[in-house]
Design a protein around this motif. Structure first.
Motif, short mmCIF file in Angstrom:
data_model
loop_
_atom_site.label_atom_id
_atom_site.label_comp_id
_atom_site.label_asym_id
_atom_site.label_seq_id
_atom_site.Cartn_x
_atom_site.Cartn_y
_atom_site.Cartn_z
N VAL A 1 -18.34 -5.57 35.61
CA VAL A 1 -17.89 -5.61 37.00
C VAL A 1 -18.00 -4.22 37.63
O VAL A 1 -18.47 -4.06 38.77
N ALA A 2 -17.59 -3.19 36.88
CA ALA A 2 -17.69 -1.82 37.39
C ALA A 2 -19.15 -1.45 37.63
O ALA A 2 -19.49 -0.82 38.65
N CYS B 1 -20.42 -3.27 40.80
CA CYS B 1 -19.91 -2.69 42.05
C CYS B 1 -20.56 -1.33 42.32
O CYS B 1 -20.89 -1.00 43.47
N ALA B 2 -20.73 -0.53 41.26
CA ALA B 2 -21.37 0.78 41.43
C ALA B 2 -22.83 0.62 41.86
O ALA B 2 -23.35 1.38 42.71
N ALA B 3 -23.51 -0.38 41.28
CA ALA B 3 -24.91 -0.63 41.65
C ALA B 3 -25.00 -1.07 43.11
O ALA B 3 -25.95 -0.69 43.83
N GLU B 4 -24.04 -1.84 43.56
CA GLU B 4 -24.00 -2.24 44.97
C GLU B 4 -23.77 -1.02 45.86
O GLU B 4 -24.39 -0.88 46.92
N LEU C 1 -31.15 -2.92 39.04
CA LEU C 1 -29.93 -3.17 38.26
C LEU C 1 -29.11 -4.34 38.80
O LEU C 1 -28.54 -5.11 38.01
N ILE C 2 -29.03 -4.51 40.10
CA ILE C 2 -28.21 -5.59 40.67
C ILE C 2 -28.69 -6.94 40.18
O ILE C 2 -27.89 -7.79 39.77
N LEU C 3 -29.98 -7.15 40.19
CA LEU C 3 -30.53 -8.43 39.73
C LEU C 3 -30.22 -8.69 38.27
O LEU C 3 -29.82 -9.80 37.88
N LYS C 4 -30.41 -7.68 37.45
CA LYS C 4 -30.18 -7.85 36.02
C LYS C 4 -28.71 -8.16 35.71
O LYS C 4 -28.39 -8.99 34.85
N ILE C 5 -27.80 -7.50 36.43
CA ILE C 5 -26.37 -7.75 36.20
C ILE C 5 -25.99 -9.16 36.66
O ILE C 5 -25.23 -9.87 35.98
N ASP C 6 -26.54 -9.58 37.79
CA ASP C 6 -26.22 -10.94 38.29
C ASP C 6 -26.72 -12.01 37.32
O ASP C 6 -26.05 -13.02 37.10
N ILE C 7 -27.88 -11.79 36.73
CA ILE C 7 -28.39 -12.74 35.74
C ILE C 7 -27.46 -12.80 34.53
O ILE C 7 -27.15 -13.89 34.01
N PHE C 8 -27.01 -11.64 34.09
CA PHE C 8 -26.09 -11.59 32.95
C PHE C 8 -24.77 -12.30 33.27
O PHE C 8 -24.25 -13.07 32.44
N LEU C 9 -24.25 -12.09 34.46
CA LEU C 9 -23.01 -12.73 34.85
C LEU C 9 -23.15 -14.26 34.89
O LEU C 9 -22.32 -15.00 34.34
N ASN C 10 -24.18 -14.72 35.54
CA ASN C 10 -24.33 -16.16 35.77
C ASN C 10 -24.74 -16.91 34.51
O ASN C 10 -24.29 -18.03 34.27
N SER C 11 -25.60 -16.32 33.71
CA SER C 11 -26.14 -17.05 32.55
C SER C 11 -25.29 -16.90 31.30
O SER C 11 -25.37 -17.74 30.40
#
Length: 602
Positions: free
Chosen positions: A101-102, A105-108, A121-131
């Motif tokens: 989460v940190a 938010c930092a990537a955003e 980085l944002i895309l990769k983190i979102d994939i990790f969160l959702n999948s």
């Protein structure tokens, strides 16, 4: 726990003390980025290639300090920025539920989006969160917990709402399909033993209880817990009973045990928020989903920490609906000023009044059978409350500050049908009279007028007959009723004994009659009293002689159990003895009558 590794280069980041981080490289660093108290000595090129925010900041730096950028408000602080910086350098970094989460938010904040650079980085983190993360029960809870430190970023990025929806959806899954939390929390210790025994997985996995999720979400802070519970309730798949159990578990987890800790200035605000939140989350199905003992304990705490009036009123209303499940101990709630009694009598009075009002309304809305065959079923709650209030009155009767009027008012608030037996009420009155020696005769009379001596059991009656605290008039009433009850019992017992004696006598007379019959048959066989010209000569079934017949007839009357003197045989009509006297065994007169007839026959 799920995790994801990004990058492939070895970690070149090093620390110099607690406040300086740098990259070990042959190239000299050309930019200093200050995040809080920590300075990062980095290179511009890898950073500006991934972060649109840093590119704009570098282009706008002043001439006085061209190489230093200050990031004062970056979410996640130095640790989150370091993850983003390592990603820019291609250094291996591991994302997990605790830091994702940190990092997101930092990537955003640093604008590390796909619009700026592909595979950012944002895309990769979102994939990790959702999948991965949001598909996992435990990880979703961890992420939700960490998101509270990153508000409002985590809220605006919808991380909080997605975690809440994920948790709420998993709680309503069929328990037979649960393999995550319950298995992890409660079976980890026995899993190795089961596997060694060679059992199949289906045999190993016993049925999962429906409350498997309650324990895990107790780790959430009250604000997030409230949102999760509201989401669970909104889905409409969870019964009120489980909601009530979850609230009870959360209260036990976070409310302190001691009174001092409850009212301490440090924690009272938090405790008040917790109690008020639990009350607002109570199931709306007439309060029947929560145990009455839990609600009463919650009410004690709410009164103690002075929760808002609306919360207390809602709690009182819920308790009154299930007051028949309460116990005397739970109702002993300490009184608060300006009340002078030890316990809050007025609160209990309110609970009883609301209960009576609710039950009366329910009774009016139902069809009641006229024959009263369902009295126990239809009035079970009344009987329970009557017993509870009598016990409560006995518990508070020793309070010297309890007035006669308060005692009488609370006693009368229970309908008469709730007290088929007055032993409990008598006990409470007895204690009150012993502890309050200064009451007047009029008050004593009013107190004793609450009970009906005809509804006391034998033990209570015997005690009351010797009770010096009771007025003489009441004692006389008790003794009179006990004497009348004893007379009725004696009469009933006498009738019962007589009914048992008659069959016994009839049985003995029947036996005696059979013996006489056998003797007469033997006499016939020996040739006595047999007429030679008889038609039945030689047969064994001769008619009985007249004497035996008369005895038989007399015994037959007795065997029939006749109870009046009008039913007499012709031979016994002159005798003064009735069938009753015969039944009772007066065989002497019977013998003298027989002897007299024997001479007449000869």
């Amino acid at each position: 726990m799920k995790y994801m590794k990004l990058g492939s280069k070895p970690d070149a980041f090093q620390a110099e003390g607690n406040y300086v981080r740098y990259v070990s490289s042959e190239l000299d660093t050309d930019v200093i980025i200050s995040v809080g108290d920590v300075k990062f000595l980095l290179h511009k090129f890898p950073l500006l290639a991934k972060s649109n925010k840093l590119r704009k900041l570098v282009s706008g730096v002043s001439e006085e300090s061209p190489d230093e950028i200050r990031l004062v408000d970056i979410p996640g602080g130095p640790n989150a920025f370091e993850i983003c910086a390592k990603f820019c350098y291609g250094v291996t970094v591991t994302l997990n539920p605790y830091n994702v989460v940190a990092a997101r938010c930092a990537a955003e904040y640093l604008e590390m989006s796909e619009d700026f650079d592909r595979g950012n980085l944002i895309l990769k983190i979102d994939i990790f969160l959702n999948s991965s993360v949001l598909r996992n029960w435990k990880d979703s809870i961890i992420v939700l917990q960490t998101s509270k430190y990153l508000l409002p970023w985590s809220e605006n990025l919808k991380i909080v709402s997605r975690c809440i929806d994920s948790i709420a959806s998993k709680t309503s899954v069929d328990p037979s399909l649960i393999t995550w939390s319950y298995t992890y929390n409660r079976r980890l210790a026995t899993s190795d033993q089961i596997i060694r025994s060679g059992l199949k997985l289906s045999e190993k996995m016993e049925s999962v209880p429906r409350d498997w999720w309650i324990e895990d979400i107790c780790e959430l802070d009250i604000d997030l817990y409230k949102r999760v519970m509201l989401a669970i309730k909104s889905k409409g798949r969870m019964g009120g009973g489980l909601i009530g159990e979850a609230l009870k578990a959360y209260a036990m987890r976070w409310l302190p045990d001691s009174v001092d800790a409850l009212v301490s200035e440090v924690h009272i605000s938090r405790n008040k928020s917790l109690v008020e939140t639990i009350i607002c989350l109570l199931p709306s199905d007439k309060g029947i989903s929560c145990a009455c003992s839990f609600l009463l304990k919650l009410l004690k705490v709410a009164i103690l920490i002075e929760a808002d009036d609306s919360s207390r009123e809602e709690l009182i209303k819920n308790i009154s609906l299930i007051l028949d499940d309460a116990s005397v101990g739970d109702l002993l709630i300490p009184a608060r000023p300006p009340q002078t009694t030890i316990y809050d009598i007025e609160l209990v009075q309110r609970l009883v009044d609301l209960f009576v009002e609710n039950e009366t309304r329910k009774k009016d809305n139902k069809m009641i059978e006229k024959d009263g065959s369902d009295f126990v079923l239809g009035n079970g709650s009344w009987l329970k409350v009557g017993k509870i209030i009598d016990g409560y009155l006995a518990a508070v009767a020793c309070d010297l500050n309890l007035s006669v009027s308060s005692f009488i008012k609370l006693s009368k608030s229970v309908p008469e049908m709730a007290r088929p037996i007055h032993d409990g009420l008598y006990c409470a009155i007895d204690i009150f009279l012993k502890e309050h020696n200064g009451i007047t005769k009029s008050e004593k009379k009013s107190l004793c007028g609450l009970m009906d001596v005809k509804k006391l059991t034998t033990d209570a009656t015997m005690h009351a007959a010797q009770n010096e605290q009771l007025p003489l008039r009441v004692v006389v009433q008790v003794m009179f009723f006990e004497q009348a009850r004893a007379a009725v019992a004696t009469h009933a017992l006498s009738n019962n004994d007589e009914l048992q004696t008659v069959p016994a006598n009839c049985k003995s007379l029947s036996k005696e009659m059979d013996e006489l019959k056998e003797k007469e048959v033997e006499s016939v066989k020996n040739g006595k009293l047999i007429k030679r010209g008889s038609k039945n000569r030689g047969s064994g079934a001769q008619l009985l002689p007249s004497r035996s017949r008369r005895i038989f007839d007399r015994l037959w009357i007795a065997g029939k159990g006749l109870t009046n003197g009008d039913n007499k045989s012709p031979e016994t009509s002159g005798s003064p003895q009735s069938p009753i006297s015969m039944i009772r065994g007066e065989t002497k007169s019977c013998g003298s009558s027989t002897r007299h007839r024997r001479h007449s026959i000869s």
